[in-house]
Design a protein around this motif. Structure first.
Motif, PDB file in Angstrom:
ATOM      1  N   SER A  92      85.476  -5.869  59.421  1.00  0.00           N
ATOM      2  CA  SER A  92      85.677  -5.010  60.575  1.00  0.00           C
ATOM      3  C   SER A  92      84.897  -3.723  60.359  1.00  0.00           C
ATOM      4  O   SER A  92      85.109  -3.020  59.368  1.00  0.00           O
ATOM      5  N   ILE A  93      83.978  -3.412  61.288  1.00  0.00           N
ATOM      6  CA  ILE A  93      83.101  -2.257  61.159  1.00  0.00           C
ATOM      7  C   ILE A  93      83.461  -1.258  62.244  1.00  0.00           C
ATOM      8  O   ILE A  93      83.415  -1.571  63.425  1.00  0.00           O
ATOM      9  N   LYS A  94      83.795  -0.049  61.835  1.00  0.00           N
ATOM     10  CA  LYS A  94      84.119   0.999  62.803  1.00  0.00           C
ATOM     11  C   LYS A  94      82.873   1.820  63.117  1.00  0.00           C
ATOM     12  O   LYS A  94      81.948   1.925  62.308  1.00  0.00           O
ATOM     13  N   LYS A  95      82.883   2.419  64.303  1.00  0.00           N
ATOM     14  CA  LYS A  95      81.751   3.211  64.765  1.00  0.00           C
ATOM     15  C   LYS A  95      81.515   4.424  63.860  1.00  0.00           C
ATOM     16  O   LYS A  95      80.372   4.756  63.538  1.00  0.00           O
ATOM     17  N   THR A  96      82.565   5.053  63.415  1.00  0.00           N
ATOM     18  CA  THR A  96      82.415   6.238  62.550  1.00  0.00           C
ATOM     19  C   THR A  96      81.819   5.878  61.203  1.00  0.00           C
ATOM     20  O   THR A  96      81.088   6.675  60.613  1.00  0.00           O
ATOM     21  N   ALA A  97      82.115   4.673  60.711  1.00  0.00           N
ATOM     22  CA  ALA A  97      81.538   4.247  59.435  1.00  0.00           C
ATOM     23  C   ALA A  97      80.027   4.078  59.554  1.00  0.00           C
ATOM     24  O   ALA A  97      79.274   4.473  58.655  1.00  0.00           O
ATOM     25  N   VAL A  98      79.589   3.512  60.670  1.00  0.00           N
ATOM     26  CA  VAL A  98      78.149   3.345  60.884  1.00  0.00           C
ATOM     27  C   VAL A  98      77.483   4.719  61.037  1.00  0.00           C
ATOM     28  O   VAL A  98      76.401   4.958  60.495  1.00  0.00           O
ATOM     29  N   GLU A  99      78.138   5.645  61.753  1.00  0.00           N
ATOM     30  CA  GLU A  99      77.588   6.992  61.903  1.00  0.00           C
ATOM     31  C   GLU A  99      77.421   7.680  60.550  1.00  0.00           C
ATOM     32  O   GLU A  99      76.377   8.277  60.277  1.00  0.00           O
ATOM     33  N   GLN A 100      78.430   7.587  59.711  1.00  0.00           N
ATOM     34  CA  GLN A 100      78.358   8.236  58.395  1.00  0.00           C
ATOM     35  C   GLN A 100      77.298   7.592  57.511  1.00  0.00           C
ATOM     36  O   GLN A 100      76.625   8.271  56.743  1.00  0.00           O
ATOM     37  N   PHE A 101      77.143   6.282  57.632  1.00  0.00           N
ATOM     38  CA  PHE A 101      76.111   5.580  56.873  1.00  0.00           C
ATOM     39  C   PHE A 101      74.725   6.070  57.300  1.00  0.00           C
ATOM     40  O   PHE A 101      73.862   6.352  56.458  1.00  0.00           O
ATOM     41  N   VAL A 102      74.507   6.197  58.614  1.00  0.00           N
ATOM     42  CA  VAL A 102      73.211   6.650  59.118  1.00  0.00           C
ATOM     43  C   VAL A 102      72.969   8.103  58.721  1.00  0.00           C
ATOM     44  O   VAL A 102      71.854   8.475  58.335  1.00  0.00           O
ATOM     45  N   PHE A 103      74.012   8.947  58.796  1.00  0.00           N
ATOM     46  CA  PHE A 103      73.862  10.336  58.365  1.00  0.00           C
ATOM     47  C   PHE A 103      73.482  10.422  56.884  1.00  0.00           C
ATOM     48  O   PHE A 103      72.684  11.265  56.490  1.00  0.00           O
ATOM     49  N   ALA A 104      74.060   9.561  56.060  1.00  0.00           N
ATOM     50  CA  ALA A 104      73.730   9.569  54.637  1.00  0.00           C
ATOM     51  C   ALA A 104      72.252   9.228  54.415  1.00  0.00           C
ATOM     52  O   ALA A 104      71.594   9.818  53.561  1.00  0.00           O
ATOM     53  N   VAL A 105      71.721   8.294  55.199  1.00  0.00           N
ATOM     54  CA  VAL A 105      70.302   7.954  55.090  1.00  0.00           C
ATOM     55  C   VAL A 105      69.441   9.105  55.609  1.00  0.00           C
ATOM     56  O   VAL A 105      68.409   9.443  55.022  1.00  0.00           O
ATOM     57  N   LEU A 106      69.868   9.740  56.699  1.00  0.00           N
ATOM     58  CA  LEU A 106      69.072  10.809  57.304  1.00  0.00           C
ATOM     59  C   LEU A 106      69.018  12.056  56.437  1.00  0.00           C
ATOM     60  O   LEU A 106      68.013  12.771  56.431  1.00  0.00           O
ATOM     61  N   PHE A 107      70.085  12.350  55.693  1.00  0.00           N
ATOM     62  CA  PHE A 107      70.083  13.538  54.854  1.00  0.00           C
ATOM     63  C   PHE A 107      69.162  13.384  53.649  1.00  0.00           C
ATOM     64  O   PHE A 107      68.829  14.373  53.001  1.00  0.00           O
ATOM     65  N   GLN A 108      68.722  12.180  53.350  1.00  0.00           N
ATOM     66  CA  GLN A 108      67.759  11.962  52.276  1.00  0.00           C
ATOM     67  C   GLN A 108      66.341  12.300  52.724  1.00  0.00           C
ATOM     68  O   GLN A 108      65.445  12.406  51.887  1.00  0.00           O
ATOM     69  N   GLU A 109      66.135  12.451  54.018  1.00  0.00           N
ATOM     70  CA  GLU A 109      64.806  12.771  54.547  1.00  0.00           C
ATOM     71  C   GLU A 109      64.655  14.282  54.642  1.00  0.00           C
ATOM     72  O   GLU A 109      65.339  14.933  55.426  1.00  0.00           O
ATOM     73  N   PRO A 110      63.753  14.866  53.857  1.00  0.00           N
ATOM     74  CA  PRO A 110      63.613  16.336  53.883  1.00  0.00           C
ATOM     75  C   PRO A 110      62.922  16.851  55.142  1.00  0.00           C
ATOM     76  O   PRO A 110      63.088  17.999  55.505  1.00  0.00           O
ATOM     77  N   TRP A 111      62.160  16.018  55.831  1.00  0.00           N
ATOM     78  CA  TRP A 111      61.411  16.469  57.000  1.00  0.00           C
ATOM     79  C   TRP A 111      62.240  16.510  58.270  1.00  0.00           C
ATOM     80  O   TRP A 111      61.855  17.154  59.245  1.00  0.00           O
ATOM     81  N   LEU A 112      63.387  15.861  58.292  1.00  0.00           N
ATOM     82  CA  LEU A 112      64.218  15.803  59.496  1.00  0.00           C
ATOM     83  C   LEU A 112      65.350  16.814  59.386  1.00  0.00           C
ATOM     84  O   LEU A 112      66.192  16.731  58.497  1.00  0.00           O
ATOM     85  N   LYS A 113      65.362  17.761  60.291  1.00  0.00           N
ATOM     86  CA  LYS A 113      66.373  18.819  60.289  1.00  0.00           C
ATOM     87  C   LYS A 113      67.334  18.620  61.464  1.00  0.00           C
ATOM     88  O   LYS A 113      66.929  18.182  62.531  1.00  0.00           O
ATOM     89  N   LYS A 114      68.568  18.947  61.266  1.00  0.00           N
ATOM     90  CA  LYS A 114      69.618  18.899  62.293  1.00  0.00           C
ATOM     91  C   LYS A 114      69.653  17.561  63.026  1.00  0.00           C
ATOM     92  O   LYS A 114      69.492  17.494  64.244  1.00  0.00           O
TER      93      LYS A 114
END
Length: 186
Positions: A92-114
């Motif tokens: 069972s996959i919740k929407k918030t879990a997918v959001e947090q997973f994507v945020f974790a990947v995005l915070f590894q990118e130094p060029w993408l802000k906010k």
């Protein structure tokens, strides 16, 4: 409001107004009004054509209402959780879990802000929309966004154990490298 919705609503109003007006004229004897409408056949220029319009307009409105009924009945609804059956249970996959997973990947990118993430979940599909701003010195923005979307899609499908690549869609929109203008109050 989308232009197609506006056009659809305006056409519906234009088709319904004469039908409702004809109904008022035909049944005006039910109300004690201080004025009386003339019969529909006596209106100049349109009196002879009005019965044809009322007949075909009514059929068109009934058809549109039946189509709208089935569209509303069968329209897929958004979900906050998706279940994937597995051999030894279900995931069972919740929407918030997918959001947090994507945020974790995005915070590894130094060029993408906010970064801002919006997720739409349907029956067996996950659509991810990402927007944000980047640093001013980035030149290969198109290559980086394409690479990032592919990486998110691959990591999410690996993490969730989804084999079908059509089930996950990643779109990166509105990435701009302009500085936000700060308004100053004097």
């Amino acid at each position: 409001m989308y232009r197609s919705k506006k056009v659809f609503i305006l056409i519906t109003i234009v088709l319904l107004l004469p039908l409702l007006f004809a109904n008022i004229v035909q049944n005006q004897y039910l109300a004690n009004l201080s004025f009386k409408f003339i019969k529909m056949e006596n209106y100049p220029f349109i009196g002879s054509y009005l019965p044809f319009y009322l007949f075909w307009g009514s059929i068109l409105i009934i058809t549109l209402l039946i189509i709208l009924f089935f569209f509303i009945l069968l329209y897929p609804r958004n979900k906050t959780e998706i279940r994937h059956p597995k051999s030894n249970g279900s995931l069972s996959i919740k929407k918030t879990a997918v959001e947090q997973f994507v945020f974790a990947v995005l915070f590894q990118e130094p060029w993408l802000k906010k970064p801002k993430v919006s997720i739409t979940m349907k029956k067996n599909r996950i659509k991810i929309f990402i927007s944000g701003s980047c640093s001013n010195n980035e030149t290969n923005l198109l290559d980086k966004t394409t690479e990032l979307s592919l990486r998110i899609k691959q990591e999410l499908s690996t993490f969730l154990g989804i084999n079908d690549s059509k089930q996950i869609t990643v779109e990166i929109k509105q990435v701009s490298n302009k500085k936000a203008s700060n308004s100053r109050v004097i």
